[in-house]
Write a protein that holds these residues in place. Structure first.
Motif, short mmCIF file in Angstrom:
data_model
loop_
_atom_site.label_atom_id
_atom_site.label_comp_id
_atom_site.label_asym_id
_atom_site.label_seq_id
_atom_site.Cartn_x
_atom_site.Cartn_y
_atom_site.Cartn_z
N ASP A 198 58.65 47.23 124.50
CA ASP A 198 59.02 46.81 123.16
C ASP A 198 60.45 47.25 122.86
O ASP A 198 60.91 48.28 123.34
CB ASP A 198 58.09 47.41 122.10
N ARG A 199 61.12 46.48 122.01
CA ARG A 199 62.49 46.77 121.60
C ARG A 199 62.45 47.44 120.22
O ARG A 199 61.93 46.86 119.27
CB ARG A 199 63.31 45.49 121.52
N PHE A 200 62.97 48.64 120.13
CA PHE A 200 63.02 49.38 118.87
C PHE A 200 64.46 49.51 118.41
O PHE A 200 65.33 49.89 119.19
CB PHE A 200 62.38 50.76 119.01
N VAL A 201 64.69 49.18 117.15
CA VAL A 201 66.02 49.26 116.57
C VAL A 201 66.00 50.29 115.46
O VAL A 201 65.11 50.28 114.61
CB VAL A 201 66.46 47.89 116.01
N TYR A 202 66.97 51.19 115.48
CA TYR A 202 67.17 52.18 114.43
C TYR A 202 68.43 51.74 113.68
O TYR A 202 69.49 51.60 114.28
CB TYR A 202 67.40 53.57 115.04
N LEU A 203 68.30 51.48 112.37
CA LEU A 203 69.43 51.01 111.57
C LEU A 203 69.72 51.97 110.43
O LEU A 203 68.80 52.54 109.83
CB LEU A 203 69.13 49.62 110.99
N VAL A 204 71.01 52.12 110.11
CA VAL A 204 71.45 52.95 108.99
C VAL A 204 72.26 52.06 108.04
O VAL A 204 73.14 51.32 108.48
CB VAL A 204 72.32 54.13 109.46
N PHE A 205 71.92 52.15 106.76
CA PHE A 205 72.60 51.37 105.73
C PHE A 205 73.24 52.32 104.73
O PHE A 205 72.66 53.35 104.39
CB PHE A 205 71.59 50.52 104.94
N ASN A 206 74.43 51.96 104.23
CA ASN A 206 74.95 52.65 103.05
C ASN A 206 74.03 52.27 101.91
O ASN A 206 73.73 51.09 101.72
CB ASN A 206 76.37 52.18 102.71
N GLN A 207 73.56 53.24 101.18
CA GLN A 207 72.66 52.97 100.06
C GLN A 207 73.53 52.76 98.82
O GLN A 207 74.11 53.71 98.30
CB GLN A 207 71.70 54.14 99.86
N THR A 208 73.62 51.54 98.37
CA THR A 208 74.47 51.21 97.23
C THR A 208 73.89 51.80 95.95
O THR A 208 72.70 52.09 95.87
CB THR A 208 74.61 49.69 97.09
N GLU A 209 74.76 51.97 94.97
CA GLU A 209 74.34 52.53 93.68
C GLU A 209 73.26 51.69 93.01
O GLU A 209 72.38 52.21 92.34
CB GLU A 209 75.55 52.63 92.75
N ASN A 210 73.33 50.38 93.20
CA ASN A 210 72.37 49.49 92.54
C ASN A 210 71.18 49.15 93.43
O ASN A 210 70.41 48.25 93.10
CB ASN A 210 73.07 48.22 92.07
N ALA A 211 71.01 49.84 94.56
CA ALA A 211 69.86 49.58 95.44
C ALA A 211 68.57 49.86 94.69
O ALA A 211 68.42 50.87 94.02
CB ALA A 211 69.94 50.44 96.69
N ASP A 212 67.64 48.92 94.79
CA ASP A 212 66.36 49.02 94.08
C ASP A 212 65.22 48.85 95.08
O ASP A 212 65.05 47.77 95.65
CB ASP A 212 66.28 47.94 92.99
N PHE A 213 64.46 49.91 95.30
CA PHE A 213 63.39 49.88 96.29
C PHE A 213 62.01 49.69 95.65
O PHE A 213 60.99 49.83 96.32
CB PHE A 213 63.41 51.16 97.13
N SER A 214 61.96 49.36 94.38
CA SER A 214 60.67 49.21 93.69
C SER A 214 59.85 48.04 94.24
O SER A 214 58.63 48.04 94.11
CB SER A 214 60.88 49.04 92.18
N SER A 215 60.49 47.08 94.89
CA SER A 215 59.75 45.93 95.42
C SER A 215 59.25 46.16 96.84
O SER A 215 58.58 45.30 97.41
CB SER A 215 60.64 44.68 95.40
N VAL A 216 59.54 47.32 97.42
CA VAL A 216 59.12 47.60 98.80
C VAL A 216 57.62 47.85 98.83
O VAL A 216 57.11 48.73 98.15
CB VAL A 216 59.88 48.82 99.38
N SER A 217 56.93 47.05 99.63
CA SER A 217 55.48 47.20 99.77
C SER A 217 55.18 48.21 100.87
O SER A 217 55.61 48.03 102.02
CB SER A 217 54.84 45.85 100.12
#
Length: 141
Positions: free
Chosen positions: A76-95
């Motif tokens: 299997d191919r596994f990817v590790y990703l890093v994102f800049n977390q913006t000030e307006n990032a909203d994770f309330s919709s993450v299931s």
């Protein structure tokens, strides 16, 4: 859970989101990604050298699930990703129950993140497979 680090030095006010995604095995490009970890509010502890350790004190959006390729399948191919977390990032919709058929691009669009700033990919073969198979860990950037 895993430990994360970034090359370089970063402002102590910057926050990051880290994700681990299983893209399926190389022989089946049709398998949608499975998410194994999503964690936000990471900050970089820059100690002056080229490596900045990422730490956070908030619960993960999706707790870490160790990866594992099914027995008898290709690596299997596994990817590790890093994102800049913006000030307006909203994770309330993450299931927290939707770990399979996970759309990375939909996640980025729904949460207000930008494109990843870094990542790496590794191949993980099933534990019971022959160690001399064609699969290997291949870092990329």
């Amino acid at each position: 859970p895993p430990v994360f680090a970034l090359n370089g030095t970063y402002d102590s006010n910057e926050t990051f989101l880290v994700g681990i995604f299983d893209l399926g095995n190389a022989s089946s490009d049709s398998a949608p990604p499975t998410v194994h970890f999503l964690g936000g509010n990471f900050t970089a502890n820059s100690s002056g050298d080229a490596l900045s350790m990422l730490t956070n004190s908030t619960p993960a959006l999706l707790d870490y699930t160790p990866p594992g390729a099914p027995s008898g399948t290709d690596a299997d191919r596994f990817v590790y990703l890093v994102f800049n977390q913006t000030e307006n990032a909203d994770f309330s919709s993450v299931s927290t129950s939707q770990t399979q058929n996970f759309s990375i691009s939909d996640f980025i669009n729904q949460t207000g993140l930008n494109a990843p700033i870094g990542g790496t990919m590794v191949w993980l073969k099933p534990a019971d497979d022959d160690v001399n198979s064609n699969a290997s860990s291949v870092p990329s950037s």
